[in-house]
Design a protein around this motif. Structure first.
Motif, PDB file in Angstrom:
ATOM      1  N   SER A  61     -49.232  45.391  51.325  1.00 60.58           N
ATOM      2  CA  SER A  61     -50.046  44.175  51.373  1.00 60.58           C
ATOM      3  C   SER A  61     -51.500  44.487  51.659  1.00 60.58           C
ATOM      4  N   THR A  62     -51.772  45.453  52.550  1.00 54.87           N
ATOM      5  CA  THR A  62     -53.150  45.831  52.878  1.00 54.87           C
ATOM      6  C   THR A  62     -53.858  46.421  51.661  1.00 54.87           C
ATOM      7  N   CYS A  63     -53.180  47.315  50.942  1.00 48.70           N
ATOM      8  CA  CYS A  63     -53.758  47.919  49.739  1.00 48.70           C
ATOM      9  C   CYS A  63     -54.032  46.866  48.682  1.00 48.70           C
ATOM     10  N   SER A  64     -53.133  45.895  48.573  1.00 48.00           N
ATOM     11  CA  SER A  64     -53.321  44.837  47.586  1.00 48.00           C
ATOM     12  C   SER A  64     -54.550  44.001  47.911  1.00 48.00           C
ATOM     13  N   ARG A  65     -54.741  43.687  49.203  1.00 50.18           N
ATOM     14  CA  ARG A  65     -55.919  42.911  49.588  1.00 50.18           C
ATOM     15  C   ARG A  65     -57.202  43.699  49.343  1.00 50.18           C
ATOM     16  N   THR A  66     -57.148  45.023  49.595  1.00 48.93           N
ATOM     17  CA  THR A  66     -58.326  45.860  49.356  1.00 48.93           C
ATOM     18  C   THR A  66     -58.690  45.873  47.886  1.00 48.93           C
ATOM     19  N   ARG A  67     -57.667  46.024  47.023  1.00 49.30           N
ATOM     20  CA  ARG A  67     -57.926  46.023  45.578  1.00 49.30           C
ATOM     21  C   ARG A  67     -58.453  44.669  45.129  1.00 49.30           C
ATOM     22  N   THR A  68     -57.954  43.592  45.735  1.00 49.60           N
ATOM     23  CA  THR A  68     -58.411  42.265  45.367  1.00 49.60           C
ATOM     24  C   THR A  68     -59.884  42.079  45.719  1.00 49.60           C
ATOM     25  N   ARG A  69     -60.256  42.522  46.939  1.00 48.75           N
ATOM     26  CA  ARG A  69     -61.657  42.406  47.335  1.00 48.75           C
ATOM     27  C   ARG A  69     -62.558  43.249  46.439  1.00 48.75           C
ATOM     28  N   ALA A  70     -62.094  44.438  46.071  1.00 47.55           N
ATOM     29  CA  ALA A  70     -62.894  45.297  45.192  1.00 47.55           C
ATOM     30  C   ALA A  70     -63.024  44.694  43.806  1.00 47.55           C
ATOM     31  N   SER A  71     -61.956  44.061  43.316  1.00 46.74           N
ATOM     32  CA  SER A  71     -61.997  43.505  41.966  1.00 46.74           C
ATOM     33  C   SER A  71     -62.985  42.362  41.855  1.00 46.74           C
ATOM     34  N   VAL A  72     -63.285  41.679  42.969  1.00 48.02           N
ATOM     35  CA  VAL A  72     -64.257  40.593  42.928  1.00 48.02           C
ATOM     36  C   VAL A  72     -65.631  41.102  42.505  1.00 48.02           C
ATOM     37  N   LEU A  73     -65.925  42.343  42.825  1.00 47.36           N
ATOM     38  CA  LEU A  73     -67.221  42.919  42.466  1.00 47.36           C
ATOM     39  C   LEU A  73     -67.341  43.214  40.980  1.00 47.36           C
ATOM     40  N   TRP A 133     -64.882  41.623  38.470  1.00 49.06           N
ATOM     41  CA  TRP A 133     -64.212  40.630  37.624  1.00 49.06           C
ATOM     42  C   TRP A 133     -65.224  39.844  36.809  1.00 49.06           C
ATOM     43  N   PRO A 134     -64.912  39.644  35.520  1.00 48.21           N
ATOM     44  CA  PRO A 134     -63.668  39.966  34.784  1.00 48.21           C
ATOM     45  C   PRO A 134     -63.765  41.240  33.965  1.00 48.21           C
ATOM     46  N   LEU A 135     -64.564  42.218  34.393  1.00 43.91           N
ATOM     47  CA  LEU A 135     -64.773  43.432  33.617  1.00 43.91           C
ATOM     48  C   LEU A 135     -64.038  44.604  34.246  1.00 43.91           C
ATOM     49  N   PRO A 136     -63.576  45.546  33.428  1.00 43.49           N
ATOM     50  CA  PRO A 136     -63.069  46.809  33.975  1.00 43.49           C
ATOM     51  C   PRO A 136     -64.206  47.556  34.671  1.00 43.49           C
ATOM     52  N   ASP A 144     -68.477  29.969  32.209  1.00 43.56           N
ATOM     53  CA  ASP A 144     -68.107  30.730  33.394  1.00 43.56           C
ATOM     54  C   ASP A 144     -67.972  32.216  33.119  1.00 43.56           C
ATOM     55  N   VAL A 145     -67.158  32.583  32.137  1.00 49.43           N
ATOM     56  CA  VAL A 145     -66.910  34.004  31.886  1.00 49.43           C
ATOM     57  C   VAL A 145     -68.145  34.717  31.342  1.00 49.43           C
ATOM     58  N   PRO A 146     -68.845  34.192  30.310  1.00 51.11           N
ATOM     59  CA  PRO A 146     -70.049  34.907  29.838  1.00 51.11           C
ATOM     60  C   PRO A 146     -71.105  35.067  30.929  1.00 51.11           C
ATOM     61  N   TRP A 147     -71.328  34.027  31.695  1.00 49.77           N
ATOM     62  CA  TRP A 147     -72.334  34.145  32.737  1.00 49.77           C
ATOM     63  C   TRP A 147     -71.874  35.096  33.834  1.00 49.77           C
ATOM     64  N   ARG A 148     -70.588  35.148  34.072  1.00 47.36           N
ATOM     65  CA  ARG A 148     -70.054  36.112  35.035  1.00 47.36           C
ATOM     66  C   ARG A 148     -70.235  37.530  34.505  1.00 47.36           C
ATOM     67  N   HIS A 149     -70.039  37.730  33.190  1.00 44.03           N
ATOM     68  CA  HIS A 149     -70.302  39.038  32.577  1.00 44.03           C
ATOM     69  C   HIS A 149     -71.736  39.479  32.896  1.00 44.03           C
ATOM     70  N   VAL A 188     -72.391  40.311  36.643  1.00 45.81           N
ATOM     71  CA  VAL A 188     -71.812  41.571  37.104  1.00 45.81           C
ATOM     72  C   VAL A 188     -72.612  42.758  36.578  1.00 45.81           C
ATOM     73  N   VAL A 189     -72.928  42.759  35.279  1.00 48.49           N
ATOM     74  CA  VAL A 189     -73.668  43.880  34.700  1.00 48.49           C
ATOM     75  C   VAL A 189     -75.071  43.963  35.311  1.00 48.49           C
ATOM     76  N   THR A 190     -75.751  42.819  35.379  1.00 48.03           N
ATOM     77  CA  THR A 190     -77.108  42.813  35.933  1.00 48.03           C
ATOM     78  C   THR A 190     -77.105  43.223  37.403  1.00 48.03           C
ATOM     79  N   GLY A 191     -76.145  42.692  38.158  1.00 51.93           N
ATOM     80  CA  GLY A 191     -76.092  43.005  39.587  1.00 51.93           C
ATOM     81  C   GLY A 191     -75.897  44.480  39.854  1.00 51.93           C
ATOM     82  N   TRP A 192     -74.952  45.093  39.153  1.00 53.93           N
ATOM     83  CA  TRP A 192     -74.696  46.520  39.373  1.00 53.93           C
ATOM     84  C   TRP A 192     -75.861  47.384  38.899  1.00 53.93           C
ATOM     85  N   CYS A 193     -76.388  47.084  37.721  1.00 58.10           N
ATOM     86  CA  CYS A 193     -77.473  47.914  37.180  1.00 58.10           C
ATOM     87  C   CYS A 193     -78.749  47.755  37.999  1.00 58.10           C
TER      88      CYS A 193
END
Length: 440
Positions: free
Chosen positions: A3-15, A17-20, A97-102, A105-110
């Motif tokens: 359960s702990t690992c699952s929550r960690t992966r979930t929190r990481a995926s928020v950074l 989502w929805p991109l690999p 929602d999804v295009p703007w999220r794309h 995410v890309v702009t934020g990381w770069c």
């Protein structure tokens, strides 16, 4: 534990989502490496200041923003294709929602990777502490970074294939490079063609105009992306007004180009006197004052005529206007630029020698200086002035003999005596190589 690992992966995926993660981590890592490599040599520069760093936020973004736009184009082409099950036009999740999220995410990381890459240079400037940051220039650069990344995403949405990446990279590189072609593009790009430093700043109009243009461009691009992914495609009157506003904003600076830089005129001077010459620098350059005096004084002393030396050597950062530079130059002030990364051993003796020695164009040779046997007399006289200037420059570094030119092997005392006897002939370029006493 599971359960702990699952929550960690979930929190990481928020950074991500929805991109690999690989779609943002790879370009972000490349941007970080590019930025560090581009700024690493500047960490040891002299005379760094906050004004220069504020301009460099836009200047150093030229290649990173190309990488970000290419990454956004790849995401747009890969994850908005009609063939994907989750990206059909009739599905509401692709409308906004999804295009703007794309894009977020890309702009934020770069953009984060780019700012992290600038962090060592920021620390180097903070250690020096000269001047204050130009928040308008910084905001304009970061807004432009986000807008051009969104432009890359639009290329991906429009072309829907691998071709979108090179198209986005090429177009964004072109847009980021246009100020190097024409000054009029400076208000529409990340940076001006020249960077201001202590004592200067971007003109009042350029920074706010750049911010407004990129905000307007970002709104128009986001609106276009949403319209292209909607079924049926609908372009409202508001969208048309946004596009028209962008077109007008692009045209205006070309009708009446903005002035790029202005004198800040807000520095306090720090001065000292050496051998009858007053040396003054901007308070942010106080560490350079002794160096300037140490390098200029031997040049003036080697010439031997006290009246020929300037009354004052002044830091160009203290100038309040172009008119002041011209006016004080006529009244005996030698201006010396102290830009970030300058090398005083080269940049102080040269203007000092040029102040003392007439320009070779006075010799009537069209600027040609030559000691060749078949050279015209005008070129040979010009060679005496050119070699005298070179000889004076060497006086700032060491007092040994010169190895070449008409002053080779001449003792400094003999040169000074010759100058004292021939000031009028020097001023009119009436000097011949064969008449020099150490050559006869």
């Amino acid at each position: 534990m599971t359960s702990t690992c699952s929550r960690t992966r979930t929190r990481a995926s928020v950074l991500f989502w929805p991109l690999p993660p690989v779609f943002v981590l790879v370009p972000a890592a490349l941007i970080l490496v590019l930025t560090l490599a581009d700024t690493w040599s500047q960490l040891s520069w002299r005379a760094l200041d906050w004004v220069y760093l504020s301009a460099e936020v836009g200047t150093r973004a030229r290649l990173p923003v190309v990488v970000a736009a290419g990454a956004a184009a790849l995401v747009g082409a890969r994850f908005t294709r009609p063939g994907l099950v989750f990206a059909q036009r009739w599905q509401p999740r692709v409308e906004r929602d999804v295009p703007w999220r794309h894009c977020a995410v890309v702009t934020g990381w770069c953009l984060t990777a780019y700012l992290v890459g600038l962090f060592p240079l920021t620390l180097a400037v903070a250690a020096y502490g000269a001047g204050v940051p130009d928040l308008t220039a910084i905001a304009g650069a970061l807004t432009g970074f986000a807008a051009l990344t969104l432009f890359g995403y639009l290329c991906g949405v429009t072309l829907r294939g691998p071709l979108a990446v090179p198209v986005a990279v090429g177009l964004v590189f072109l847009l980021a490079s246009l100020p190097l072609v024409s000054d009029a593009w400076s208000a529409l790009s990340l940076q001006p063609p020249v960077s201001p430093s202590l004592g200067t700043r971007e003109s009042t109009a350029v920074g706010p105009y750049r911010i407004g243009f990129f905000l307007l461009l970002a709104v128009a691009l986001a609106w276009t992306v949403a319209a292209l992914l909607r079924t049926p495609r609908r372009f409202s009157a508001g969208y048309g007004l946004a596009v028209a506003a962008v077109a007008v904003a692009v045209v205006l600076p070309h009708l009446r180009p903005f002035p790029l830089l202005a004198h800040a005129g807000n520095g306090t001077e720090v001065c000292s006197e050496r051998a009858g010459v007053r040396y003054c620098v901007h308070e942010g350059h106080r560490d350079e004052l002794t160096t300037i005096a140490d390098l200029a004084t031997p040049v003036f002393a080697a010439y031997g005529l006290a009246d020929a030396a300037p009354d004052e050597v002044r830091d160009l950062s203290l100038a309040e206007s172009d008119g002041e530079i011209v006016r004080k130059s006529r009244k005996g002030t030698l201006w010396v630029g102290v830009p970030p990364g300058w090398e005083p051993e080269q940049e102080v003796p040269s203007p000092a020698a040029e102040w003392l020695v007439p320009d070779v164009f006075r010799c009537g040779s069209g600027g040609v200086a030559s000691l060749a046997a078949d050279a015209p007399p005008e070129a040979r006289r010009a060679a005496v002035l050119a070699d005298l200037r070179a000889w004076l420059i060497t006086r700032a570094h060491e007092d040994g003999p010169v190895d070449d030119g008409v002053f080779a092997g001449a003792a400094p005392e003999r040169v000074r005596e010759w100058i004292r006897r021939n000031p009028e002939r020097l001023s009119t370029c009436d000097v011949n190589p064969g008449e020099l006493p150490w050559r006869t």
